[in-house]
Design a protein around this motif. Structure first.
Motif, PDB file in Angstrom:
ATOM      1  N   GLU A 194      59.386 136.871  93.894  1.00  0.00           N
ATOM      2  CA  GLU A 194      58.956 136.726  92.503  1.00  0.00           C
ATOM      3  C   GLU A 194      60.091 136.041  91.756  1.00  0.00           C
ATOM      4  OE1 GLU A 194      57.331 140.296  90.568  1.00  0.00           O
ATOM      5  OE2 GLU A 194      57.319 141.243  92.553  1.00  0.00           O
ATOM      6  N   ARG A 195      59.851 134.845  91.269  1.00  0.00           N
ATOM      7  CA  ARG A 195      60.883 134.140  90.506  1.00  0.00           C
ATOM      8  C   ARG A 195      60.249 133.032  89.687  1.00  0.00           C
ATOM      9  NH1 ARG A 195      63.793 129.662  93.366  1.00  0.00           N
ATOM     10  NH2 ARG A 195      62.417 128.923  95.027  1.00  0.00           N
ATOM     11  N   GLU A 196      60.800 132.824  88.509  1.00  0.00           N
ATOM     12  CA  GLU A 196      60.353 131.760  87.613  1.00  0.00           C
ATOM     13  C   GLU A 196      61.511 131.386  86.702  1.00  0.00           C
ATOM     14  OE1 GLU A 196      57.181 130.950  83.954  1.00  0.00           O
ATOM     15  OE2 GLU A 196      56.932 132.703  85.251  1.00  0.00           O
ATOM     16  N   GLN A 236      63.096 136.292  83.940  1.00  0.00           N
ATOM     17  CA  GLN A 236      61.685 136.165  83.593  1.00  0.00           C
ATOM     18  C   GLN A 236      60.821 136.991  84.545  1.00  0.00           C
ATOM     19  OE1 GLN A 236      60.132 135.161  81.105  1.00  0.00           O
ATOM     20  NE2 GLN A 236      58.091 134.428  81.639  1.00  0.00           N
ATOM     21  N   ALA A 237      61.064 136.846  85.837  1.00  0.00           N
ATOM     22  CA  ALA A 237      60.317 137.633  86.819  1.00  0.00           C
ATOM     23  C   ALA A 237      60.598 139.123  86.636  1.00  0.00           C
ATOM     24  CB  ALA A 237      60.673 137.188  88.232  1.00  0.00           C
TER      25      ALA A 237
END
Length: 245
Positions: free
Chosen positions: A72-74, A179-180
């Motif tokens: 999960e990453r942004e 963010q994530a």
């Protein structure tokens, strides 16, 4: 007329192959120097490139992708991160972030005095390790970190260093970037984090797999209160000026 018979030439044995040791040594040194300069040039190019382009993925993330099957990453720009999150991260990990050039010598001396039982890595060092190098305690990695950290401090702004840090830090297993993490723990965006939420996220940074921001232990709660106080102090005494936005 009688002719004098020619004496038969005795075939000479081939001369033994003698390797000129001095020339070989020079060749090895020349290629070794070229290799070192090539690696140095590569890292110099990456340091310059990532001063304005976002790093795509790092070695540790690739290892976690292989282990977990995904992450999960942004990435979000620093303007889209609540300012209190930046202050909280600095309060938790590197209170003198604006005052040093990559290494906090006071923290290093304190760590040495305590026998290495406490960490002394600055946010800048952590960025270098995570963006360019690998996790581990080898002398090679530490030496490369020691060279790259001043280079990053010289070329990147403090705001850029903090932006990259907040986007590559691990906040839970397979959860990278603020963010994530904001969505994972609080179902919100990084720009909307409250002081309490930001401090909770900062509190899990040293041990993201062993701590939780949404289900905090007593230790995390106590650390959260200390981080909130530290973030307020940093804002009050001006130690956030180098990354304020």
């Amino acid at each position: 007329m009688a002719t004098t018979p020619k004496k038969s030439r005795k075939a000479k044995d081939p001369a033994p192959l003698v390797v000129p040791v001095r020339n070989l040594r020079r060749t090895v040194l020349r290629w070794a120097l070229r290799g070192v300069l090539g690696v140095a040039g590569l890292f110099a190019s990456l340091v310059l490139l990532f001063s304005f382009l976002n790093p795509p993925v790092n070695i540790y993330q690739l290892q976690e992708i292989s282990r977990l099957g995904g992450l999960e990453r942004e990435w979000v720009a620093i303007e889209d991160i609540a300012p209190v999150m930046g202050r909280s991260a600095v309060a938790a990990e590197d209170a003198n972030f604006c005052l040093h050039w990559g290494f906090d010598m006071n923290a290093i001396r304190a760590a040495v005095a305590q026998g290495g039982t406490r960490g002394a890595s600055t946010i800048s060092q952590q960025v270098v390790k995570n963006v360019f190098l690998w996790h581990g305690r080898s002398w090679l990695r530490k030496a490369m970190e020691g060279v790259l950290t001043p280079a990053v401090e010289l070329i990147w702004s403090k705001q850029r260093i903090l932006e990259v840090y907040l986007n590559i830090a691990e906040f839970d297993e397979g959860v990278f970037g603020v963010q994530a993490a904001a969505r994972h723990y609080f179902n919100t965006d990084a720009r909307n984090l409250s002081a309490l939420q930001a401090a909770r996220l900062a509190a899990v940074l040293p041990d993201p797999k062993g701590r939780s921001a949404s289900n905090p232990s007593n230790f995390v709660r106590n650390r959260t209160r200390a981080i909130i106080s530290g973030a307020e102090t940093i804002a009050a005494d001006g130690r956030d000026t180098c990354f304020r936005y």
